[in-house]
Design an enzyme around this catalytic site. Structure first.
Site, PDB file in Angstrom:
ATOM      1  N   GLY A  15       0.784  -1.230   0.000  1.00 14.48           N
ATOM      2  CA  GLY A  15       0.000   0.000   0.000  1.00 14.48           C
ATOM      3  C   GLY A  15       0.816   1.281   0.000  1.00 14.48           C
ATOM      4  O   GLY A  15       0.349   2.314   0.477  1.00 14.48           O
ATOM      5  N   SER A  16       2.022   1.243  -0.563  1.00  9.47           N
ATOM      6  CA  SER A  16       2.844   2.457  -0.573  1.00  9.47           C
ATOM      7  C   SER A  16       2.220   3.534  -1.454  1.00  9.47           C
ATOM      8  O   SER A  16       2.193   4.721  -1.077  1.00  9.47           O
ATOM      9  CB  SER A  16       4.266   2.138  -1.047  1.00  9.47           C
ATOM     10  OG  SER A  16       4.252   1.540  -2.328  1.00  9.47           O
ATOM     11  N   ASN A  17       1.690   3.153  -2.618  1.00 19.25           N
ATOM     12  CA  ASN A  17       1.018   4.145  -3.461  1.00 19.25           C
ATOM     13  C   ASN A  17      -0.295   4.603  -2.828  1.00 19.25           C
ATOM     14  O   ASN A  17      -0.673   5.776  -2.954  1.00 19.25           O
ATOM     15  CB  ASN A  17       0.766   3.586  -4.861  1.00 19.25           C
ATOM     16  CG  ASN A  17       1.983   3.691  -5.762  1.00 19.25           C
ATOM     17  OD1 ASN A  17       2.744   4.657  -5.670  1.00 19.25           O
ATOM     18  ND2 ASN A  17       2.175   2.711  -6.622  1.00 19.25           N
ATOM     19  N   ARG A  68     -15.240 -14.421 -10.782  1.00 19.93           N
ATOM     20  CA  ARG A  68     -14.876 -13.028 -10.506  1.00 19.93           C
ATOM     21  C   ARG A  68     -16.075 -12.090 -10.566  1.00 19.93           C
ATOM     22  O   ARG A  68     -16.176 -11.139  -9.789  1.00 19.93           O
ATOM     23  CB  ARG A  68     -13.810 -12.549 -11.502  1.00 19.93           C
ATOM     24  CG  ARG A  68     -12.424 -13.093 -11.234  1.00 19.93           C
ATOM     25  CD  ARG A  68     -11.420 -12.500 -12.201  1.00 19.93           C
ATOM     26  NE  ARG A  68     -11.657 -12.936 -13.572  1.00 19.93           N
ATOM     27  CZ  ARG A  68     -10.992 -12.476 -14.637  1.00 19.93           C
ATOM     28  NH1 ARG A  68     -10.068 -11.548 -14.491  1.00 19.93           N
ATOM     29  NH2 ARG A  68     -11.236 -12.944 -15.837  1.00 19.93           N
ATOM     30  N   MET A  93      -3.792  -6.796  -7.714  1.00 17.02           N
ATOM     31  CA  MET A  93      -3.189  -7.840  -8.531  1.00 17.02           C
ATOM     32  C   MET A  93      -4.198  -8.767  -9.195  1.00 17.02           C
ATOM     33  O   MET A  93      -3.959  -9.968  -9.354  1.00 17.02           O
ATOM     34  CB  MET A  93      -2.212  -8.654  -7.682  1.00 17.02           C
ATOM     35  CG  MET A  93      -1.136  -7.824  -7.003  1.00 17.02           C
ATOM     36  SD  MET A  93      -0.244  -6.711  -8.141  1.00 17.02           S
ATOM     37  CE  MET A  93       0.622  -7.923  -9.138  1.00 17.02           C
ATOM     38  N   ARG A  94      -5.337  -8.207  -9.616  1.00 16.04           N
ATOM     39  CA  ARG A  94      -6.344  -9.034 -10.281  1.00 16.04           C
ATOM     40  C   ARG A  94      -6.856  -8.323 -11.527  1.00 16.04           C
ATOM     41  O   ARG A  94      -7.100  -7.120 -11.493  1.00 16.04           O
ATOM     42  CB  ARG A  94      -7.522  -9.317  -9.341  1.00 16.04           C
ATOM     43  CG  ARG A  94      -7.117 -10.167  -8.172  1.00 16.04           C
ATOM     44  CD  ARG A  94      -8.284 -10.597  -7.309  1.00 16.04           C
ATOM     45  NE  ARG A  94      -7.776 -11.527  -6.304  1.00 16.04           N
ATOM     46  CZ  ARG A  94      -7.607 -12.828  -6.501  1.00 16.04           C
ATOM     47  NH1 ARG A  94      -7.956 -13.367  -7.643  1.00 16.04           N
ATOM     48  NH2 ARG A  94      -7.103 -13.593  -5.548  1.00 16.04           N
ATOM     49  N   LEU A  96      -9.666  -7.259 -14.043  1.00 21.69           N
ATOM     50  CA  LEU A  96     -11.062  -6.916 -13.811  1.00 21.69           C
ATOM     51  C   LEU A  96     -11.927  -7.362 -14.986  1.00 21.69           C
ATOM     52  O   LEU A  96     -11.473  -7.417 -16.131  1.00 21.69           O
ATOM     53  CB  LEU A  96     -11.199  -5.408 -13.614  1.00 21.69           C
ATOM     54  CG  LEU A  96     -10.431  -4.823 -12.428  1.00 21.69           C
ATOM     55  CD1 LEU A  96     -10.538  -3.307 -12.432  1.00 21.69           C
ATOM     56  CD2 LEU A  96     -10.951  -5.391 -11.119  1.00 21.69           C
ATOM     57  N   ASN A 110      -4.932   2.975 -13.708  1.00 20.55           N
ATOM     58  CA  ASN A 110      -3.928   2.086 -13.133  1.00 20.55           C
ATOM     59  C   ASN A 110      -2.548   2.674 -13.380  1.00 20.55           C
ATOM     60  O   ASN A 110      -2.349   3.467 -14.308  1.00 20.55           O
ATOM     61  CB  ASN A 110      -4.022   0.704 -13.789  1.00 20.55           C
ATOM     62  CG  ASN A 110      -3.078  -0.307 -13.166  1.00 20.55           C
ATOM     63  OD1 ASN A 110      -2.903  -0.339 -11.950  1.00 20.55           O
ATOM     64  ND2 ASN A 110      -2.450  -1.136 -13.995  1.00 20.55           N
ATOM     65  N   HIS A 112       1.520   1.514 -13.993  1.00 19.84           N
ATOM     66  CA  HIS A 112       2.314   0.352 -14.371  1.00 19.84           C
ATOM     67  C   HIS A 112       3.785   0.766 -14.441  1.00 19.84           C
ATOM     68  O   HIS A 112       4.105   1.819 -14.998  1.00 19.84           O
ATOM     69  CB  HIS A 112       1.855  -0.187 -15.730  1.00 19.84           C
ATOM     70  CG  HIS A 112       2.586  -1.413 -16.161  1.00 19.84           C
ATOM     71  ND1 HIS A 112       2.329  -2.648 -15.602  1.00 19.84           N
ATOM     72  CD2 HIS A 112       3.583  -1.603 -17.070  1.00 19.84           C
ATOM     73  CE1 HIS A 112       3.131  -3.547 -16.174  1.00 19.84           C
ATOM     74  NE2 HIS A 112       3.903  -2.933 -17.053  1.00 19.84           N
TER      75      HIS A 112
END
EC number: 2.1.2.2
Length: 204
Positions: A15-17, A68, A93-94, A96, A110, A112
């Site tokens: 959770g740093s971001n 999902r 990490m999934r 969508l 997102n 990257h």
């Protein structure tokens, strides 16, 4: 819509971001409120970060659902209850499904750790390092349901020097993320983003 711009952050790990975004809303860099953390791992450190910040968490176990789409329908309902304007993926990490992507087209982003379309997918920093490129970086993009295939909003280059190691490169990438991601989120909060096909403009 609520008067304050409302953000949900999806994260799976440290959770740093997420923490960077929380601090940016607190210090006025982002004129918005983070109203929800969505996390797929109950013991992830990001959940404790949210608790300390007084931010509600929606934590779920993907293994408890047949597919999902089932848990994404529940997430979608929670996002609607919170009147979320922007979904920010920060180490989620999934992949969508259209259940969420279609609801938040143009309002889900997102980050990257490469200059897309180079080095998509997992371990992008390691991919760039092994390939031997001299410049890599980070990309903030819209989410379209593919693997890092959405329209590019902003990019920041990071030079790979001879004296760098993989660890020092990772540090430089993370520093760049902390600089760029809050800026891009602030553009959404100020309604400065214009999307036309794959072309994203910042109307400043």
């Amino acid at each position: 819509m609520a008067s304050t711009f409302r953000i949900a952050v999806f994260a799976s790990g440290q959770g740093s971001n997420f923490q960077t975004l929380v601090e940016a809303t607190q210090n006025g860099r982002i004129d918005a409120e983070i109203v929800l953390l969505v996390c797929d791992k109950a013991k992830a450190p990001v959940v404790e970060r949210a608790n300390k910040a007084g931010i509600d968490s929606y934590v779920f176990d993907p293994k408890a659902y047949a597919k999902r789409e089932d848990y994404e329908l529940e997430i979608a309902a929670e996002l609607e209850r919170k009147q979320v304007d922007l979904v920010v993926l920060a180490g989620y990490m999934r992949l969508l499904t259209p259940v969420l992507v279609d609801r938040y087209t143009g309002r889900m982003i997102n980050i990257h750790p490469s200059l897309l379309p180079a080095f998509p997918g997992k371990d992008a920093i390691g991919q760039a390092w092994e390939y031997g490129v001299k410049t890599t970086g980070i990309t903030v993009h819209l989410v379209d349901g593919g693997m890092d295939t959405g329209a590019v909003i902003a990019q920041k280059a990071v030079e790979i020097r001879n004296e760098d190691s993989l660890e020092s490169l990772e540090e430089k990438i993370h520093a760049a993320e902390k600089e760029l991601y809050p800026e891009v989120v602030s553009w959404f909060a100020k309604e400065l983003i214009h999307v036309e096909g794959r072309k994203v403009s910042v109307m400043q």
